[in-house]
Design a protein around this motif. Structure first.
Motif, PDB file in Angstrom:
ATOM      1  N   VAL A 211       3.031   9.861  -9.420  1.00  0.00           N
ATOM      2  CA  VAL A 211       2.993   8.478  -9.915  1.00  0.00           C
ATOM      3  C   VAL A 211       2.474   7.871  -8.600  1.00  0.00           C
ATOM      4  N   ILE A 212       3.083   7.925  -7.581  1.00  0.00           N
ATOM      5  CA  ILE A 212       2.894   7.257  -6.187  1.00  0.00           C
ATOM      6  C   ILE A 212       1.283   7.491  -5.977  1.00  0.00           C
ATOM      7  N   MET A 213       0.994   9.009  -6.106  1.00  0.00           N
ATOM      8  CA  MET A 213      -0.286   9.218  -5.786  1.00  0.00           C
ATOM      9  C   MET A 213      -1.132   8.717  -6.413  1.00  0.00           C
ATOM     10  N   ASN A 214      -0.989   8.556  -7.656  1.00  0.00           N
ATOM     11  CA  ASN A 214      -2.076   7.881  -8.614  1.00  0.00           C
ATOM     12  C   ASN A 214      -2.176   6.321  -8.431  1.00  0.00           C
ATOM     13  N   VAL A 215      -1.020   5.921  -8.099  1.00  0.00           N
ATOM     14  CA  VAL A 215      -1.122   4.368  -7.560  1.00  0.00           C
ATOM     15  C   VAL A 215      -1.717   4.391  -6.344  1.00  0.00           C
ATOM     16  N   GLN A 216      -1.544   4.939  -5.525  1.00  0.00           N
ATOM     17  CA  GLN A 216      -2.181   4.857  -4.006  1.00  0.00           C
ATOM     18  C   GLN A 216      -3.868   5.280  -4.092  1.00  0.00           C
ATOM     19  N   SER A 217      -4.102   6.145  -5.045  1.00  0.00           N
ATOM     20  CA  SER A 217      -5.725   6.171  -5.124  1.00  0.00           C
ATOM     21  C   SER A 217      -6.500   5.220  -5.827  1.00  0.00           C
ATOM     22  N   VAL A 218      -5.688   4.187  -6.523  1.00  0.00           N
ATOM     23  CA  VAL A 218      -6.232   3.160  -7.091  1.00  0.00           C
ATOM     24  C   VAL A 218      -6.197   1.909  -6.035  1.00  0.00           C
ATOM     25  N   VAL A 219      -5.167   1.544  -5.498  1.00  0.00           N
ATOM     26  CA  VAL A 219      -4.745   0.193  -4.747  1.00  0.00           C
ATOM     27  C   VAL A 219      -4.689   0.438  -3.557  1.00  0.00           C
ATOM     28  N   ASP A 220      -4.474   1.753  -2.853  1.00  0.00           N
ATOM     29  CA  ASP A 220      -4.281   1.854  -1.343  1.00  0.00           C
ATOM     30  C   ASP A 220      -3.369   0.962  -0.638  1.00  0.00           C
ATOM     31  N   LEU A 221      -2.102   1.182  -1.259  1.00  0.00           N
ATOM     32  CA  LEU A 221      -0.958   0.232  -0.630  1.00  0.00           C
ATOM     33  C   LEU A 221      -0.566   0.827   0.932  1.00  0.00           C
ATOM     34  N   GLN A 222       0.027   0.057   1.490  1.00  0.00           N
ATOM     35  CA  GLN A 222       0.785   0.394   2.893  1.00  0.00           C
ATOM     36  C   GLN A 222       1.989   0.863   2.558  1.00  0.00           C
ATOM     37  N   ARG A 223       2.794   0.448   1.620  1.00  0.00           N
ATOM     38  CA  ARG A 223       4.250   0.655   1.539  1.00  0.00           C
ATOM     39  C   ARG A 223       4.717   0.674   0.144  1.00  0.00           C
ATOM     40  N   ILE A 224       5.386   1.573  -0.196  1.00  0.00           N
ATOM     41  CA  ILE A 224       6.146   1.536  -1.725  1.00  0.00           C
ATOM     42  C   ILE A 224       7.636   1.759  -1.562  1.00  0.00           C
ATOM     43  N   ALA A 225       8.285   0.714  -2.045  1.00  0.00           N
ATOM     44  CA  ALA A 225       9.878   0.642  -1.807  1.00  0.00           C
ATOM     45  C   ALA A 225      10.377   1.151  -3.525  1.00  0.00           C
ATOM     46  N   ILE A 226      11.209   2.058  -3.198  1.00  0.00           N
ATOM     47  CA  ILE A 226      12.051   2.759  -4.299  1.00  0.00           C
ATOM     48  C   ILE A 226      13.184   1.921  -4.874  1.00  0.00           C
ATOM     49  N   GLY A 227      13.360   1.419  -5.755  1.00  0.00           N
ATOM     50  CA  GLY A 227      14.464   0.860  -6.300  1.00  0.00           C
ATOM     51  C   GLY A 227      15.145   1.584  -7.592  1.00  0.00           C
TER      52      GLY A 227
ATOM     53  N   LEU B 220      -7.904  18.130   0.376  1.00  0.00           N
ATOM     54  CA  LEU B 220      -8.835  16.870   0.049  1.00  0.00           C
ATOM     55  C   LEU B 220      -7.826  15.486   0.034  1.00  0.00           C
ATOM     56  N   LEU B 221      -6.836  15.700  -0.537  1.00  0.00           N
ATOM     57  CA  LEU B 221      -5.759  14.378  -0.600  1.00  0.00           C
ATOM     58  C   LEU B 221      -5.491  14.214   0.870  1.00  0.00           C
ATOM     59  N   GLU B 222      -5.126  15.136   1.559  1.00  0.00           N
ATOM     60  CA  GLU B 222      -4.614  14.906   2.853  1.00  0.00           C
ATOM     61  C   GLU B 222      -5.705  14.310   3.910  1.00  0.00           C
ATOM     62  N   THR B 223      -6.988  14.905   3.306  1.00  0.00           N
ATOM     63  CA  THR B 223      -7.939  14.302   4.374  1.00  0.00           C
ATOM     64  C   THR B 223      -8.530  12.957   4.079  1.00  0.00           C
ATOM     65  N   MET B 224      -8.681  12.642   2.611  1.00  0.00           N
ATOM     66  CA  MET B 224      -9.163  11.430   2.107  1.00  0.00           C
ATOM     67  C   MET B 224      -8.416  10.123   1.958  1.00  0.00           C
ATOM     68  N   LEU B 225      -6.960  10.433   1.657  1.00  0.00           N
ATOM     69  CA  LEU B 225      -6.127   9.456   1.251  1.00  0.00           C
ATOM     70  C   LEU B 225      -5.127   9.069   2.270  1.00  0.00           C
ATOM     71  N   THR B 226      -5.049   7.875   2.971  1.00  0.00           N
ATOM     72  CA  THR B 226      -4.113   7.550   3.906  1.00  0.00           C
ATOM     73  C   THR B 226      -2.771   7.422   3.400  1.00  0.00           C
ATOM     74  N   PRO B 227      -1.944   8.092   3.912  1.00  0.00           N
ATOM     75  CA  PRO B 227      -0.285   8.248   3.104  1.00  0.00           C
ATOM     76  C   PRO B 227      -0.190   6.968   3.159  1.00  0.00           C
ATOM     77  N   VAL B 228       0.822   6.621   2.198  1.00  0.00           N
ATOM     78  CA  VAL B 228       1.633   5.655   2.008  1.00  0.00           C
ATOM     79  C   VAL B 228       3.098   5.730   2.366  1.00  0.00           C
ATOM     80  N   GLU B 229       3.356   4.715   3.050  1.00  0.00           N
ATOM     81  CA  GLU B 229       5.158   4.676   3.450  1.00  0.00           C
ATOM     82  C   GLU B 229       6.057   4.473   2.431  1.00  0.00           C
ATOM     83  N   ILE B 230       7.003   5.399   2.543  1.00  0.00           N
ATOM     84  CA  ILE B 230       7.944   5.418   1.239  1.00  0.00           C
ATOM     85  C   ILE B 230       9.301   4.972   1.760  1.00  0.00           C
TER      86      ILE B 230
END
Length: 305
Positions: free
Chosen positions: A228-244, A270-280
């Protein structure tokens, strides 16, 4: 005029309890009380007016966090999550009429995001998100330091994201089922043969011991959250996701989610190369998130007018 008239009433409606608190403009909680959540709409109205009566003449306005799809402009609840009797209830109008005060209503997942935006993990973040893990996956998206509600007040309803191409598509293929903390606890409790099917404390005690009977279930649960995090990140390119959610109090949860995230990136170059990791990170607020986020939304309305 008493000193308390500079304060606000915030109400967090949950499936088990309704919490209510007196909070000041800075987000300092003066005190919190709770009542058991009623089972019918009539009992709910009686309970709600009983809560409101405790604060008459003492507060400037009322903020509410509530499950369901919330039309925050009109103040109407749709569907109501586990509280289906709230469907089409004009909650804002009911409270404003009873208290003769301004009221603002916000979805519970989005309230959690607003709490983190105001005083928590998203305070200095331009684009971020909150994922609340419970019966399903709730949350909220903060884009350009503003809550993104979408065209129909349902942006961030991650439970409805499809995680499978199985045909026919059923409820078991959506993120809310595959990433359900409650479902995971039930499965683990069953494997451990616990009397209480929701004994999360015992489940996590066994996870800390790396119990081989249930750790693979935990890994699968965290992997689904990561998808889910990866799908969200591919659409909106977040800096940080907080888990609650209540489960996020367990440090092993965010640790395992991070581990699964790194494994997924490494397995798909390809994911590692193209998508900047989001901070969790874990959410800063847990039990108070709905109360504080609802108040932040109220203050935005009051001070924006």
């Amino acid at each position: 005029m008493t000193e308390l008239t500079t304060h606000f009433l915030s109400i967090d409606i949950g499936g088990t309890y309704i919490k209510h608190a007196l909070i000041n403009r800075s987000g300092q909680i003066i005190f919190v009380k709770k009542e058991e959540t009623p089972k019918t709409i009539e009992e709910f109205k009686t309970c709600l007016t009983g809560i409101l009566d405790q604060y008459k003449g003492q507060v400037k306005a009322v903020a509410v966090s509530c499950p369901g799809k919330i039309d925050s402009k009109e103040g109407i609840v749709y569907y109501g999550g586990s509280l289906s009797y709230l469907h089409q209830f004009h909650l804002k109008g009911f409270i404003e009429s009873y208290m003769n005060l301004r009221c603002a209503i916000m979805n519970d997942g989005k309230s959690a995001a607003l709490a983190e935006l105001w005083l928590g993990q998203l305070k200095d973040i331009e684009n971020g998100g909150v994922m609340t893990l419970g019966t399903g996956i709730g949350g909220g998206l903060v884009l350009h330091k503003t809550l993104h509600s979408g065209s129909h007040f349902q942006a961030g309803e991650l439970s409805f994201m499809l995680l499978s191409t199985d045909v026919p598509i059923g409820l078991g293929t959506v993120a809310g089922a595959k990433g359900s903390a409650v479902n995971f606890i039930r499965q683990a409790a069953s494997v451990l043969k616990l009397e209480d099917p929701l004994n999360g404390k015992k489940v996590f005690e066994e996870l800390e011991k790396k119990n081989e009977l249930i750790y693979p279930l935990f890994e699968e649960f965290c992997r689904n959250v990561v998808i889910v995090i990866m799908n969200v990140q591919s659409v909106v390119d977040l800096q940080r996701i907080a888990i609650g959610g209540g489960i996020s109090a367990q440090s092993i949860l965010v640790e395992e989610i991070k581990r699964q995230y790194q494994q997924l990136l490494a397995s798909v170059p390809l994911l590692e190369t193209m998508l900047t990791p989001v901070e969790i990170v874990p959410c800063h607020f847990r039990n108070e998130a709905g109360l504080l986020g609802a108040l932040y939304h109220l203050l935005e309305e009051l001070e924006g007018n």
